[in-house]
Design a protein around this motif. Structure first.
Motif, PDB file in Angstrom:
ATOM      1  N   ALA A 181       0.827  -1.208   0.000  1.00  0.00           N
ATOM      2  CA  ALA A 181       0.000   0.000   0.000  1.00  0.00           C
ATOM      3  C   ALA A 181       0.864   1.263   0.000  1.00  0.00           C
ATOM      4  N   GLY A 182       0.611   2.143  -0.957  1.00  0.00           N
ATOM      5  CA  GLY A 182       1.306   3.426  -1.024  1.00  0.00           C
ATOM      6  C   GLY A 182       2.607   3.422  -1.799  1.00  0.00           C
ATOM      7  N   ILE A 183       3.151   2.227  -2.094  1.00  0.00           N
ATOM      8  CA  ILE A 183       4.456   2.141  -2.759  1.00  0.00           C
ATOM      9  C   ILE A 183       4.271   1.822  -4.237  1.00  0.00           C
ATOM     10  N   ASN A 184       4.959   2.570  -5.107  1.00  0.00           N
ATOM     11  CA  ASN A 184       4.968   2.255  -6.537  1.00  0.00           C
ATOM     12  C   ASN A 184       6.312   1.638  -6.907  1.00  0.00           C
ATOM     13  N   MET A 185       6.465   1.267  -8.168  1.00  0.00           N
ATOM     14  CA  MET A 185       7.692   0.580  -8.582  1.00  0.00           C
ATOM     15  C   MET A 185       8.926   1.461  -8.400  1.00  0.00           C
ATOM     16  N   GLY A 186       8.786   2.761  -8.641  1.00  0.00           N
ATOM     17  CA  GLY A 186       9.926   3.675  -8.467  1.00  0.00           C
ATOM     18  C   GLY A 186      10.422   3.677  -7.032  1.00  0.00           C
ATOM     19  N   ILE A 187       9.497   3.796  -6.078  1.00  0.00           N
ATOM     20  CA  ILE A 187       9.876   3.794  -4.654  1.00  0.00           C
ATOM     21  C   ILE A 187      10.399   2.422  -4.252  1.00  0.00           C
ATOM     22  N   ALA A 188       9.784   1.351  -4.803  1.00  0.00           N
ATOM     23  CA  ALA A 188      10.239  -0.014  -4.491  1.00  0.00           C
ATOM     24  C   ALA A 188      11.707  -0.190  -4.885  1.00  0.00           C
ATOM     25  N   LYS A 189      12.070   0.298  -6.059  1.00  0.00           N
ATOM     26  CA  LYS A 189      13.470   0.207  -6.506  1.00  0.00           C
ATOM     27  C   LYS A 189      14.379   1.046  -5.613  1.00  0.00           C
ATOM     28  N   ASN A 190      13.875   2.192  -5.162  1.00  0.00           N
ATOM     29  CA  ASN A 190      14.664   3.036  -4.256  1.00  0.00           C
ATOM     30  C   ASN A 190      14.906   2.329  -2.922  1.00  0.00           C
ATOM     31  N   ILE A 191      13.909   1.582  -2.443  1.00  0.00           N
ATOM     32  CA  ILE A 191      14.061   0.829  -1.191  1.00  0.00           C
ATOM     33  C   ILE A 191      15.162  -0.220  -1.333  1.00  0.00           C
ATOM     34  N   VAL A 192      15.131  -0.959  -2.458  1.00  0.00           N
ATOM     35  CA  VAL A 192      16.142  -2.001  -2.687  1.00  0.00           C
ATOM     36  C   VAL A 192      17.528  -1.373  -2.850  1.00  0.00           C
ATOM     37  N   ALA A 193      17.591  -0.241  -3.541  1.00  0.00           N
ATOM     38  CA  ALA A 193      18.877   0.454  -3.727  1.00  0.00           C
ATOM     39  C   ALA A 193      19.437   0.911  -2.373  1.00  0.00           C
ATOM     40  N   TYR A 194      18.572   1.434  -1.519  1.00  0.00           N
ATOM     41  CA  TYR A 194      18.995   1.866  -0.174  1.00  0.00           C
ATOM     42  C   TYR A 194      19.513   0.671   0.623  1.00  0.00           C
ATOM     43  N   ARG A 195      18.804  -0.460   0.502  1.00  0.00           N
ATOM     44  CA  ARG A 195      19.176  -1.688   1.217  1.00  0.00           C
ATOM     45  C   ARG A 195      20.551  -2.174   0.761  1.00  0.00           C
ATOM     46  N   GLU A 196      20.778  -2.128  -0.545  1.00  0.00           N
ATOM     47  CA  GLU A 196      22.059  -2.599  -1.079  1.00  0.00           C
ATOM     48  C   GLU A 196      23.208  -1.682  -0.672  1.00  0.00           C
ATOM     49  N   GLU A 197      22.905  -0.395  -0.551  1.00  0.00           N
ATOM     50  CA  GLU A 197      23.954   0.581  -0.227  1.00  0.00           C
ATOM     51  C   GLU A 197      24.235   0.653   1.270  1.00  0.00           C
ATOM     52  N   ASN A 198      23.190   0.521   2.100  1.00  0.00           N
ATOM     53  CA  ASN A 198      23.340   0.742   3.540  1.00  0.00           C
ATOM     54  C   ASN A 198      23.208  -0.513   4.388  1.00  0.00           C
ATOM     55  N   GLY A 199      22.946  -1.649   3.753  1.00  0.00           N
ATOM     56  CA  GLY A 199      22.730  -2.876   4.515  1.00  0.00           C
ATOM     57  C   GLY A 199      21.281  -3.009   4.924  1.00  0.00           C
ATOM     58  N   VAL A 200      20.967  -4.021   5.708  1.00  0.00           N
ATOM     59  CA  VAL A 200      19.580  -4.317   6.046  1.00  0.00           C
ATOM     60  C   VAL A 200      18.957  -3.190   6.872  1.00  0.00           C
ATOM     61  N   PHE A 201      17.637  -3.058   6.723  1.00  0.00           N
ATOM     62  CA  PHE A 201      16.896  -2.111   7.559  1.00  0.00           C
ATOM     63  C   PHE A 201      16.813  -2.679   8.973  1.00  0.00           C
ATOM     64  N   LYS A 202      17.062  -1.824   9.963  1.00  0.00           N
ATOM     65  CA  LYS A 202      17.023  -2.267  11.355  1.00  0.00           C
ATOM     66  C   LYS A 202      15.712  -1.898  12.039  1.00  0.00           C
ATOM     67  N   GLU A 203      15.002  -0.918  11.476  1.00  0.00           N
ATOM     68  CA  GLU A 203      13.688  -0.551  12.007  1.00  0.00           C
ATOM     69  C   GLU A 203      12.861   0.114  10.912  1.00  0.00           C
ATOM     70  N   ARG A 204      11.546   0.079  11.100  1.00  0.00           N
ATOM     71  CA  ARG A 204      10.627   0.586  10.083  1.00  0.00           C
ATOM     72  C   ARG A 204      10.866   2.062   9.761  1.00  0.00           C
ATOM     73  N   LYS A 205      11.085   2.872  10.792  1.00  0.00           N
ATOM     74  CA  LYS A 205      11.178   4.312  10.556  1.00  0.00           C
ATOM     75  C   LYS A 205      12.378   4.689   9.694  1.00  0.00           C
ATOM     76  N   GLU A 206      13.297   3.735   9.504  1.00  0.00           N
ATOM     77  CA  GLU A 206      14.437   3.970   8.608  1.00  0.00           C
ATOM     78  C   GLU A 206      13.965   4.142   7.160  1.00  0.00           C
ATOM     79  N   LEU A 207      12.745   3.657   6.864  1.00  0.00           N
ATOM     80  CA  LEU A 207      12.180   3.807   5.520  1.00  0.00           C
ATOM     81  C   LEU A 207      12.073   5.271   5.109  1.00  0.00           C
ATOM     82  N   LYS A 208      11.934   6.156   6.094  1.00  0.00           N
ATOM     83  CA  LYS A 208      11.783   7.580   5.790  1.00  0.00           C
ATOM     84  C   LYS A 208      13.039   8.179   5.155  1.00  0.00           C
ATOM     85  N   LYS A 209      14.145   7.451   5.241  1.00  0.00           N
ATOM     86  CA  LYS A 209      15.386   7.922   4.626  1.00  0.00           C
ATOM     87  C   LYS A 209      15.467   7.564   3.146  1.00  0.00           C
TER      88      LYS A 209
END
Length: 753
Positions: free
Chosen positions: A499-527
């Motif tokens: 809900a609320g996420i499109n393909m562009g944001i989805a790719k940004n999430i994966v890119a952030y994950r690859e660059e910064n490592g795993v997400f440690k908490e939900r609120k990190e998504l705001k970055k």
């Protein structure tokens, strides 16, 4: 029209419930978010009801917009009366608005418009008034003869006037509605063969008639396809005399007038030339729209069941994409879906290298500790299945196999997405690997495929593609959000349906994950780039972090409720860390200890009199009962949150991140195979429902072709639709009632008693 009041009546809801729900939709909230996290506002409306309400809201708003547009267009012509304006305002469907607009709609050149240009409208109005009861029609027409205007004779003037009247009749909204209603109730769909000598799948429609009001949806779609393929000719047949009589009852107001016979001829012309063709188009469109809407519902429901098939955990798989000439593509994958090895075997015609195939399967099974073999259900599937079953029997290995639906695998394997995921692999290897992953996590794998390519419906390629895609997108969105998504392992394809996420944001999430490592908490998504507060609010509750900083991040509790959840745990004396240990099974017991109050049951109603009767009642007196609802209400009041939200939080504390797919029927595994020749009438067996359509269900009983359970063979009671009884993925007990060895068709029944 008051849209809110209309929705209240149609959905049988409270006014404030509808008002608040509409406000949530207008604010841009997604349906999954509203259904899950705004239950207090909506009164607990399900995602199904919310989508229906949203769809109806859109229709009614479009209807109001069209009304205003039509009134404006008529006003520009200086012809909008108060009465007409009121009729337009009172219209409840778009068809009525268009009927009212029809007389004022600008048309291309018609016989009537040409007659008006020749000045014949006053003559037409004279005929229409039907006042003259004596005299000559020709004499009335003579003043309208004008060679310059192209009216050479009185007869030409009369004909032109009749053309004007015919159009007046066909444009009249009430007459149009009456003809439409009568055509719908008594009209007949008639089909004939284009070439009666040609053998086609449409032979049952070569000389077929069926009432418009009775024809089932699947036959409508079959006829449409036959017509499109130029195998069938289709007509709508009506009783023209009855139709003309309906028109005459309104049009002819004075039977004694000299115009009666002329008007009867004009009515016949108006019906045959103008109204019947229009009614035929409307009936065909109406039937098609109805059939498509039903087909989309069936397709969506089947797709939902397919997406919600439970994942098979711990499966180490040999996945086989069967074929003939080019062989069967084989991929070995571990329990996480990682590709271990791939090759090609040739167990089917023309090579039929069974020994070589068995050697490859043995080598892969031993090397990678394989416990499951997956076979696609496409070309060569059953021949491959036979080889696999015999291999398992001979090898003595502890391996089971199953058949998976491979629809759409080739679409995915050749897609841009697959190329991005596995740029170094051949398309055939990607396809085989995808089949194995469909068993491990059907939802995660199937979201990569255009949903209409999954192929669990009927005539999906013939129906309105926009309607189909919209419905299926909703199904995928609902399924993904119902299950939830593990943030640190999900693919962009899966994340894009949160809900609320499109393909562009989805790719940004994966890119952030690859660059910064795993997400440690939900609120990190705001970055994450382009993921703002509004998107975070919509998606956060549907995203899970299994081993993050905050145990609540592994649940479906929304971050907006963390304060209430933590306060509840503190009141109950429970450490938040208990959530991560598999759940807090005794949470309701703790709530009861602090907030519960036993209630004495009400005395049973009785007319018994006398001491003996009273004594008997006291002996039967029940023990006090727990009222858990009141206990939760007390706790909710203390925490200052709604009861539905607290109820959901408690459920999550008991089973954090529970997968709703656990409730679905498990995948059926086999170790042996049947041949078509093994089948006998009255043989009983278990099978898996592979597809549900309007007229029945197709069941896999382990032979080359699925058997059909016709709707009439599903239950001893009347059922409206097969989906009332079965769904895709169900395991059912069936008995064989028909076998056609030539056509390899099997008839089954579920009526075993």
């Amino acid at each position: 029209m008051n849209i809110i009041e209309t929705l209240v009546k149609e959905f049988n809801l409270r006014q404030n419930q509808v008002e608040q729900t509409v406000a949530l939709i207008d604010e841009g909230n997604t349906i999954p978010f509203i259904a899950r996290y705004r239950k207090e506002v909506t009164g607990g409306l399900s995602d199904v009801v919310l989508r229906d309400l949203d769809e109806r809201l859109t229709y009614l708003r479009n209807l109001e917009e069209r009304k205003e547009e039509v009134k404006r267009l008529i006003e520009e012509q200086g012809k909008l009366t108060e009465e007409l304006s009121a009729q337009i305002d009172e219209a409840e469907v778009l068809q009525r608005v268009e009927d009212l607009y029809k007389p004022y709609k600008k048309k291309k050149s018609t016989r009537a418009s040409k007659a008006k240009e020749k000045g014949l409208e006053p003559l037409a109005l004279t005929f229409w008034a039907q006042e003259a009861e004596s005299g000559s029609i020709e004499a009335l027409a003579e003043p309208f003869i004008d060679a310059e205007k192209g009216v050479e004779t009185a007869q030409e003037a009369i004909q032109g006037a009749c053309d004007i009247i015919a159009e007046m009749i066909s444009d009249d909204p009430e007459l149009t509605a009456a003809i439409r209603e009568k055509t719908a109730s008594s009209g007949v769909i008639n089909t004939e063969a284009v070439d009666p000598e040609e053998n086609t799948v449409y032979e049952m429609y070569y000389d077929h008639s069926e009432g418009i009001s009775k024809i089932p949806n699947h036959r409508v779609l079959a006829i449409n396809r036959g017509e499109k393929e130029k195998k069938l000719k289709v007509k709508v047949l009506t009783d023209s005399e009855k139709m003309e009589a309906i028109l005459a009852d309104t049009v002819i107001t004075n039977e004694k007038s000299i115009f009666t016979e002329l008007l009867k001829e004009t009515i016949a012309d108006a019906y045959k030339r103008l109204m019947a063709p229009s009614a035929e188009r409307e009936m065909r469109n109406m039937l098609t729209e109805r059939a498509e809407a039903e087909a989309v519902k069936v397709f969506a429901k089947n797709t939902e069941k397919l997406l919600m098939v439970p994942p098979v955990k711990g499966a180490r798989i040999i996945s086989i994409d069967p074929g003939y000439r080019t062989g069967c593509k084989v991929a070995a994958i571990n329990e996480t879906g990682k590709l271990l090895a791939y090759t090609t075997v040739y167990p089917t015609e023309p090579k039929k290298d069974i020994k070589g195939t068995e050697a490859v399967l043995k080598k892969l099974a031993d090397k990678f500790k394989i416990n499951t073999i997956v076979i696609g259900n496409g070309t060569g599937s059953r021949e491959t299945e036979e080889v696999v079953a015999n291999f398992i029997k001979k090898s003595g290995l502890d391996i089971s196999y199953t058949i998976v639906n491979e629809a759409g695998a080739s679409v995915y394997s050749a897609s841009k997405l697959a190329t991005e995921e596995y740029p170094d692999l051949d398309v055939t290897v990607r396809g085989a690997m995808s089949l194995g992953r469909r068993l491990q996590d059907p939802l995660a794998e199937l979201v990569k495929i255009p949903t209409k390519s999954i192929g669990v419906g009927q005539y999906q390629h013939d129906i309105n593609q926009g309607l189909l895609e919209n419905a299926l997108d909703n199904v995928v969105e609902d399924c993904v959000n119902r299950v939830g998504v593990e943030l640190n392992t999900a693919s962009p394809s899966l994340l894009a349906h949160v809900a609320g996420i499109n393909m562009g944001i989805a790719k940004n999430i994966v890119a952030y994950r690859e660059e910064n490592g795993v997400f440690k908490e939900r609120k990190e998504l705001k970055k994450v780039a382009k993921l703002g507060d509004k998107t975070y609010n919509q998606c956060a509750g549907f995203i899970r972090i299994a081993e993050g900083k905050n145990p609540l991040d592994s649940t479906s509790v929304h971050p907006e409720s963390y304060g209430a959840a933590e306060a509840m745990l503190k009141k109950l004396g429970i450490a938040k860390e208990e959530i991560a240990k598999g759940g807090i099974n005794d949470i309701e017991e703790k709530i009861w200890t602090l907030y519960g109050q036993e209630e004495k049951p009400a005395a049973p109603k009785t007319r018994a009199k006398g001491l003996a009767a009273l004594a008997e009642l006291s002996m039967k007196e029940e023990k006090p009962k727990r009222n858990m609802k009141k206990a939760i209400e007390k706790l909710a009041a203390e925490l200052e949150i709604g009861v539905p939200t607290l109820t959901d939080i408690i459920a999550e504390m008991k089973k954090p991140g529970r997968d709703p797919r656990e409730d679905a029927p498990p995948v059926v595994f086999r170790n042996d195979v049947r041949s078509f020749e093994d089948l006998k009438i009255d043989m009983e067996m278990e099978g898996t429902v592979r597809n549900v359509v309007d007229f029945g269900a197709f069941v896999d009983i382990g032979v080359k072709n699925d058997g059909l359970v016709h709707i009439s063979e599903m239950s001893n009671k009347y059922i409206k639709h097969p989906m009332d009884v079965v769904s895709v993925g169900d395991t059912v007990k069936v008995k064989i009632i028909k076998i056609d060895y030539d056509k390899q068709k099997i008839g089954l029944t579920m009526k075993l008693k």
